[in-house]
Design an enzyme around this catalytic site. Structure first.
Site, PDB file in Angstrom:
ATOM      1  N   ASP A   3      82.998 -83.216 -79.562  1.00 40.34           N
ATOM      2  CA  ASP A   3      82.538 -82.101 -78.738  1.00 40.34           C
ATOM      3  C   ASP A   3      83.596 -80.991 -78.811  1.00 40.34           C
ATOM      4  O   ASP A   3      84.760 -81.213 -78.456  1.00 40.34           O
ATOM      5  CB  ASP A   3      82.396 -82.636 -77.300  1.00 40.34           C
ATOM      6  CG  ASP A   3      81.958 -81.579 -76.310  1.00 40.34           C
ATOM      7  OD1 ASP A   3      82.002 -80.386 -76.636  1.00 40.34           O
ATOM      8  OD2 ASP A   3      81.593 -81.978 -75.191  1.00 40.34           O
ATOM      9  N   ILE A   4      83.207 -79.820 -79.245  1.00 39.56           N
ATOM     10  CA  ILE A   4      84.179 -78.739 -79.474  1.00 39.56           C
ATOM     11  C   ILE A   4      84.856 -78.288 -78.171  1.00 39.56           C
ATOM     12  O   ILE A   4      85.973 -77.767 -78.197  1.00 39.56           O
ATOM     13  CB  ILE A   4      83.518 -77.547 -80.220  1.00 39.56           C
ATOM     14  CG1 ILE A   4      84.584 -76.690 -80.920  1.00 39.56           C
ATOM     15  CG2 ILE A   4      82.647 -76.710 -79.293  1.00 39.56           C
ATOM     16  CD1 ILE A   4      84.045 -75.762 -81.969  1.00 39.56           C
ATOM     17  N   ASP A   7      76.486 -73.442 -77.558  1.00 37.80           N
ATOM     18  CA  ASP A   7      76.642 -72.256 -76.699  1.00 37.80           C
ATOM     19  C   ASP A   7      76.571 -72.686 -75.216  1.00 37.80           C
ATOM     20  O   ASP A   7      77.453 -72.339 -74.405  1.00 37.80           O
ATOM     21  CB  ASP A   7      75.511 -71.276 -77.039  1.00 37.80           C
ATOM     22  CG  ASP A   7      75.711 -69.879 -76.487  1.00 37.80           C
ATOM     23  OD1 ASP A   7      76.785 -69.610 -75.932  1.00 37.80           O
ATOM     24  OD2 ASP A   7      74.780 -69.059 -76.622  1.00 37.80           O
ATOM     25  N   SER A  16      74.662 -72.463 -86.961  1.00 37.24           N
ATOM     26  CA  SER A  16      73.255 -72.315 -87.407  1.00 37.24           C
ATOM     27  C   SER A  16      72.547 -73.620 -87.767  1.00 37.24           C
ATOM     28  O   SER A  16      71.368 -73.594 -88.108  1.00 37.24           O
ATOM     29  CB  SER A  16      73.126 -71.355 -88.618  1.00 37.24           C
ATOM     30  OG  SER A  16      73.211 -70.023 -88.197  1.00 37.24           O
ATOM     31  N   THR A  17      73.241 -74.759 -87.720  1.00 41.85           N
ATOM     32  CA  THR A  17      72.588 -75.994 -88.213  1.00 41.85           C
ATOM     33  C   THR A  17      71.828 -76.762 -87.122  1.00 41.85           C
ATOM     34  O   THR A  17      71.329 -77.850 -87.370  1.00 41.85           O
ATOM     35  CB  THR A  17      73.595 -76.954 -88.880  1.00 41.85           C
ATOM     36  OG1 THR A  17      74.509 -77.438 -87.879  1.00 41.85           O
ATOM     37  CG2 THR A  17      74.354 -76.294 -89.989  1.00 41.85           C
ATOM     38  N   GLY A  18      71.753 -76.184 -85.917  1.00 45.63           N
ATOM     39  CA  GLY A  18      71.002 -76.824 -84.834  1.00 45.63           C
ATOM     40  C   GLY A  18      69.693 -76.090 -84.615  1.00 45.63           C
ATOM     41  O   GLY A  18      68.789 -76.115 -85.459  1.00 45.63           O
ATOM     42  N   ILE A  19      69.642 -75.369 -83.506  1.00 46.09           N
ATOM     43  CA  ILE A  19      68.438 -74.646 -83.119  1.00 46.09           C
ATOM     44  C   ILE A  19      68.004 -73.648 -84.210  1.00 46.09           C
ATOM     45  O   ILE A  19      66.810 -73.427 -84.417  1.00 46.09           O
ATOM     46  CB  ILE A  19      68.685 -73.946 -81.752  1.00 46.09           C
ATOM     47  CG1 ILE A  19      68.853 -75.027 -80.668  1.00 46.09           C
ATOM     48  CG2 ILE A  19      67.561 -72.982 -81.390  1.00 46.09           C
ATOM     49  CD1 ILE A  19      69.496 -74.551 -79.380  1.00 46.09           C
ATOM     50  N   TYR A  20      68.939 -73.090 -84.955  1.00 44.01           N
ATOM     51  CA  TYR A  20      68.610 -72.108 -85.993  1.00 44.01           C
ATOM     52  C   TYR A  20      68.211 -72.734 -87.343  1.00 44.01           C
ATOM     53  O   TYR A  20      67.936 -72.025 -88.309  1.00 44.01           O
ATOM     54  CB  TYR A  20      69.749 -71.100 -86.166  1.00 44.01           C
ATOM     55  CG  TYR A  20      69.819 -70.042 -85.070  1.00 44.01           C
ATOM     56  CD1 TYR A  20      68.848 -69.978 -84.064  1.00 44.01           C
ATOM     57  CD2 TYR A  20      70.853 -69.107 -85.040  1.00 44.01           C
ATOM     58  CE1 TYR A  20      68.917 -69.013 -83.061  1.00 44.01           C
ATOM     59  CE2 TYR A  20      70.919 -68.136 -84.040  1.00 44.01           C
ATOM     60  CZ  TYR A  20      69.943 -68.098 -83.056  1.00 44.01           C
ATOM     61  OH  TYR A  20      70.020 -67.129 -82.079  1.00 44.01           O
TER      62      TYR A  20
HETATM   63  N1  AR6 Z   1      80.338 -79.464 -79.830  1.00 42.19           N
HETATM   64  C1  AR6 Z   1      80.256 -79.280 -81.158  1.00 42.19           C
HETATM   65  N2  AR6 Z   1      79.096 -79.068 -81.806  1.00 42.19           N
HETATM   66  C2  AR6 Z   1      77.970 -79.041 -81.065  1.00 42.19           C
HETATM   67  C3  AR6 Z   1      77.977 -79.220 -79.655  1.00 42.19           C
HETATM   68  C4  AR6 Z   1      79.237 -79.437 -79.032  1.00 42.19           C
HETATM   69  N3  AR6 Z   1      79.365 -79.601 -77.727  1.00 42.19           N
HETATM   70  N4  AR6 Z   1      76.682 -79.143 -79.228  1.00 42.19           N
HETATM   71  C5  AR6 Z   1      75.905 -78.937 -80.315  1.00 42.19           C
HETATM   72  N5  AR6 Z   1      76.681 -78.890 -81.419  1.00 42.19           N
HETATM   73  P1  AR6 Z   1      73.327 -75.002 -82.087  1.00 42.19           P
HETATM   74  P2  AR6 Z   1      72.674 -72.721 -83.823  1.00 42.19           P
HETATM   75  C6  AR6 Z   1      76.292 -78.681 -82.831  1.00 42.19           C
HETATM   76  O1  AR6 Z   1      71.899 -75.343 -81.870  1.00 42.19           O
HETATM   77  O2  AR6 Z   1      71.889 -73.586 -84.723  1.00 42.19           O
HETATM   78  C7  AR6 Z   1      71.855 -71.552 -78.833  1.00 42.19           C
HETATM   79  O3  AR6 Z   1      70.798 -71.586 -77.917  1.00 42.19           O
HETATM   80  C8  AR6 Z   1      74.863 -78.951 -83.233  1.00 42.19           C
HETATM   81  O4  AR6 Z   1      74.652 -80.343 -83.430  1.00 42.19           O
HETATM   82  O5  AR6 Z   1      74.257 -75.097 -80.945  1.00 42.19           O
HETATM   83  O6  AR6 Z   1      73.653 -71.764 -84.419  1.00 42.19           O
HETATM   84  C9  AR6 Z   1      72.409 -70.160 -79.044  1.00 42.19           C
HETATM   85  O7  AR6 Z   1      72.402 -69.412 -77.831  1.00 42.19           O
HETATM   86  C10 AR6 Z   1      74.782 -78.178 -84.530  1.00 42.19           C
HETATM   87  O8  AR6 Z   1      75.322 -78.931 -85.613  1.00 42.19           O
HETATM   88  O9  AR6 Z   1      73.506 -73.504 -82.690  1.00 42.19           O
HETATM   89  C11 AR6 Z   1      71.467 -69.594 -80.047  1.00 42.19           C
HETATM   90  O10 AR6 Z   1      70.285 -69.114 -79.446  1.00 42.19           O
HETATM   91  C12 AR6 Z   1      75.718 -76.980 -84.288  1.00 42.19           C
HETATM   92  O11 AR6 Z   1      76.487 -77.313 -83.133  1.00 42.19           O
HETATM   93  C13 AR6 Z   1      71.133 -70.775 -80.928  1.00 42.19           C
HETATM   94  O12 AR6 Z   1      71.345 -71.926 -80.107  1.00 42.19           O
HETATM   95  C14 AR6 Z   1      74.982 -75.684 -84.043  1.00 42.19           C
HETATM   96  O13 AR6 Z   1      73.825 -75.940 -83.267  1.00 42.19           O
HETATM   97  C15 AR6 Z   1      72.067 -70.886 -82.091  1.00 42.19           C
HETATM   98  O14 AR6 Z   1      71.623 -71.908 -82.953  1.00 42.19           O
END
Ligand code: AR6
Length: 171
Positions: free
Chosen positions: A9-10, A33, A120-124
């Site tokens: 967890d970052i 975020d 970008s590898t989650g929700i995006y």
């Molecule tokens: N620590 C480290 N990595 C994490 C954590 C954490 N606590 N939680 C999730 N990840 P994402 P995006 C990873 O969806 O794809 C937000 O709503 C996750 O598994 O957080 O850039 C923003 O406000 C994935 O590998 O971000 C934007 O609207 C990575 O972080 C949108 O999501 C990124 O996933 C951005 O989407």
């Protein structure tokens, strides 16, 4: 720069700066975020609002800095990754910009250690393997006399394996 990979967890990482995968509103969201704002407290959002009032939204690929509030880091660098779509070239360039611009902001602040999530590898929905290649390439290209260590913080096993393999392979 030394490059490390950690699974976790970052918000729990010890680094001078952590990077947030934000959205262009800068007003918070889900994923990493949400975790950063929850753990860091309301001061981060306050500073994000002040940035919004000054410059408007944060464009995709750009980066801005706030306090890290209650986190052990000093700064949160907020960058806006691209939403994955079929324009691979354009999305890839924007994701490279996220890493490069975050590093430039960090350098200007005199940051020695910086931690990145897998932007970008989650929700995006950016493909993880391609996102990893872009991140590692951008980091390897970046020459810095100030930043000493970069930590890739992977939240899932798949990203951890991708980053470990990429960093083991020769440049
Ligand atoms: N620590 C480290 N990595 C994490 C954590 C954490 N606590 N939680 C999730 N990840 P994402 P995006 C990873 O969806 O794809 C937000 O709503 C996750 O598994 O957080 O850039 C923003 O406000 C994935 O590998 O971000 C934007 O609207 C990575 O972080 C949108 O999501 C990124 O996933 C951005 O989407």
């Amino acid at each position: 720069m030394k490059i490390e990979v950690i699974k976790g967890d970052i918000t729990k990482i010890n680094a001078d700066a952590i990077v947030n995968a934000a959205n262009s509103s800068l007003l918070g969201g889900g994923g990493v975020d949400g975790a950063i704002h929850r753990a860091g407290g309301p001061q981060i959002l306050e500073e994000c609002r002040a940035i919004r009032n000054r410059q408007g939204k944060c464009k995709t690929g750009e980066a801005v800095v706030t306090t890290a509030g209650n986190l052990s880091a000093q700064y949160v660098i907020h960058t806006v990754g691209p939403v994955w779509n079929d324009n691979k070239e354009k999305s890839s360039k924007l994701l490279s910009d996220c890493y490069k611009n975050s590093l430039l902001v960090a350098e200007n602040l005199g940051v020695k250690t910086i931690a990145f999530p897998n932007i970008s590898t989650g929700i995006y929905r950016f493909p993880k393997e391609l996102a990893g290649e872009i991140a590692v390439n951008e980091l390897r290209k970046f020459q810095s006399d100030i930043i000493e260590k970069v930590i890739f913080v992977c939240f899932d096993e798949e990203n951890e394996e991708i980053y470990k393999a990429l960093l083991e392979s020769p440049i």
